[in-house]
Motif scaffolding. Structure first.
Motif, PDB file in Angstrom:
ATOM      1  N   MET A 173      -9.384  10.676  -5.934  1.00  0.00           N
ATOM      2  CA  MET A 173     -10.677   9.782  -5.397  1.00  0.00           C
ATOM      3  C   MET A 173     -11.421  10.668  -4.505  1.00  0.00           C
ATOM      4  N   PHE A 174     -10.814  11.291  -3.659  1.00  0.00           N
ATOM      5  CA  PHE A 174     -11.589  12.197  -2.516  1.00  0.00           C
ATOM      6  C   PHE A 174     -12.342  13.134  -3.251  1.00  0.00           C
ATOM      7  N   LYS A 192      -6.001   1.346  -9.114  1.00  0.00           N
ATOM      8  CA  LYS A 192      -5.510   1.307  -7.833  1.00  0.00           C
ATOM      9  C   LYS A 192      -5.482  -0.363  -7.384  1.00  0.00           C
ATOM     10  N   LYS A 222       0.748  -1.398  -0.100  1.00  0.00           N
ATOM     11  CA  LYS A 222      -0.212  -0.093  -0.022  1.00  0.00           C
ATOM     12  C   LYS A 222       0.873   1.222  -0.223  1.00  0.00           C
ATOM     13  N   ARG A 269      -3.332   9.905  -6.557  1.00  0.00           N
ATOM     14  CA  ARG A 269      -4.556   9.128  -6.717  1.00  0.00           C
ATOM     15  C   ARG A 269      -5.648   9.368  -5.618  1.00  0.00           C
ATOM     16  N   SER A 270      -5.169   9.332  -4.399  1.00  0.00           N
ATOM     17  CA  SER A 270      -6.138   9.503  -3.067  1.00  0.00           C
ATOM     18  C   SER A 270      -6.805  10.946  -3.210  1.00  0.00           C
ATOM     19  N   GLU A 279     -10.516   4.952 -11.509  1.00  0.00           N
ATOM     20  CA  GLU A 279      -9.243   4.946 -10.600  1.00  0.00           C
ATOM     21  C   GLU A 279      -9.224   3.645  -9.420  1.00  0.00           C
ATOM     22  N   ASN A 280     -10.355   3.297  -9.113  1.00  0.00           N
ATOM     23  CA  ASN A 280     -10.205   2.344  -8.026  1.00  0.00           C
ATOM     24  C   ASN A 280      -9.792   1.073  -8.773  1.00  0.00           C
ATOM     25  N   TYR A 292     -14.319   7.618 -10.657  1.00  0.00           N
ATOM     26  CA  TYR A 292     -14.101   7.040  -9.454  1.00  0.00           C
ATOM     27  C   TYR A 292     -13.703   5.472  -9.635  1.00  0.00           C
ATOM     28  N   GLU A 303       1.240   4.216  -2.879  1.00  0.00           N
ATOM     29  CA  GLU A 303       0.974   5.676  -2.539  1.00  0.00           C
ATOM     30  C   GLU A 303       2.253   6.392  -3.215  1.00  0.00           C
TER      31      GLU A 303
END
Length: 330
Positions: free
Chosen positions: A94-95, A156, A80, A90-91, A152-153, A149, A84
């Motif tokens: 996604m937020f 990930k 993980k 990316r986070s 992107e997920n 989203y 990152e």
């Protein structure tokens, strides 16, 4: 069960004794000689059992567990963190996608209540087209950001799965010689591994096909890991003649690695074949980058000539600059 390798003394002078530790069972004979037992447990922690007597010789027995449990399929914190680092924004994206989805959904809910009220009141019929327009915009925005989203997920999850497989690969063990065992991660920045996985005839033919490229492969830091899928690793024949001594030494160095904990290697390779849609029985090769990541794979014999043409030298003025030229990561 455990597999034992080493030299047992022949002058046993008493009944056999058994020592138990976790999932291991050691069989040790009572004899006049001194024996030194070295064992690698499930956690790869050396345990030494020694007995000493006066005027005794020493023999060594090395045992390794063939049924070591497979690593967990859960994504580790290391994978993980690496994800990152590789995709730092990316986070954040996604937020904001979630925030825009929530905003569009809330706007659509408000527009829906207004539309119901307007349809129920004939005096507000003129507002219906404008409300429908706003509702369409809210639904469209929520759908677009939901798609972004989802994409992107998905990326990930794919990246995490790849990093997790790379981490499992780095934890696999290799035998360098009779006394030295290392993990694949120990060779990061040192060697480019080429894994040949298949039946014994496939590995033997790969060994023969690599002979003309021995020096060029070593110059590029290539080391071969032969994995016999049928459990019968062939015996490589080397020319021990004086005129072939130098080439034989290089050939032994190129093919010196041997996988241990066969079930671990087999599980990892089966997973790679499943993801690539390859039959479990098919002989395959995988080539790793200098950083230990998979750069290429295929069914059949490794393309030794292509490796020589594509890979930069491991030493020299271009080595550091061209380390990233190993090829894209699969």
């Amino acid at each position: 069960m455990a597999s034992f390798m080493g030299l047992f003394p022949y002058n046993m002078a008493g009944p056999l004794n058994f020592y138990h530790h976790n999932n291991y069972k050691y069989q040790i004979g009572n004899h006049r000689n001194c024996a030194l037992f070295s064992c690698i447990d499930h956690n790869l922690t050396p345990h030494m059992l020694s007995c000493k007597r006066q005027s005794c010789s020493t023999s060594t027995i090395t045992c390794s567990a063939a049924n070591k449990p497979s690593p967990s399929t859960e994504v580790s914190s290391t994978a993980k963190i690496r994800s990152e680092v590789l995709s730092p924004f990316r986070s954040v994206r996604m937020f904001f996608y979630l925030a825009f989805i929530a905003s569009g959904a809330l706007g659509g809910l408000i527009a829906t209540t207004r539309l119901i009220a307007a349809l129920a009141n004939p005096s507000r019929a003129a507002e219906v087209p404008e409300i429908l327009k706003g509702l369409g915009i809210d639904i469209g925005a929520a759908a677009i950001f939901a798609f972004l989203y989802y994409r992107e997920n998905k990326a990930k999850n794919v990246q995490l799965a790849r990093l997790s497989r790379e981490e499992n690969l780095s934890n696999l063990k290799l035998r360098v010689d009779k006394k030295k065992i290392i993990s694949v991660s120990s060779l990061r920045g040192v060697a480019r591994l080429v894994i040949c996985a298949g039946p014994a005839p496939f590995i033997l033919e790969s060994f023969k096909l690599s002979e003309p490229f021995t020096q060029s492969l070593l110059d590029r830091g290539v080391l071969v890991v032969p994995f016999a899928s049928n459990g019968n690793l062939p015996s490589f024949e080397f020319d021990e003649g004086e005129e072939m001594k130098e080439l034989t030494t290089k050939r032994k160095r190129l093919w010196q690695l041997a996988p241990i904990y066969v079930s671990e290697w087999s599980n990892w390779l089966d997973e790679q074949k499943k993801l690539a849609g390859v039959s479990p029985e098919s002989p395959v090769y995988l080539s790793l980058r200098m950083d230990g990541r998979v750069r290429g794979s295929g069914v059949g014999y490794p393309p030794w000539n292509a490796f020589v043409a594509q890979l930069p030298p491991a030493k020299g003025m271009w080595s550091g600059l061209l380390d990233g030229m190993d090829g894209r990561v699969l």
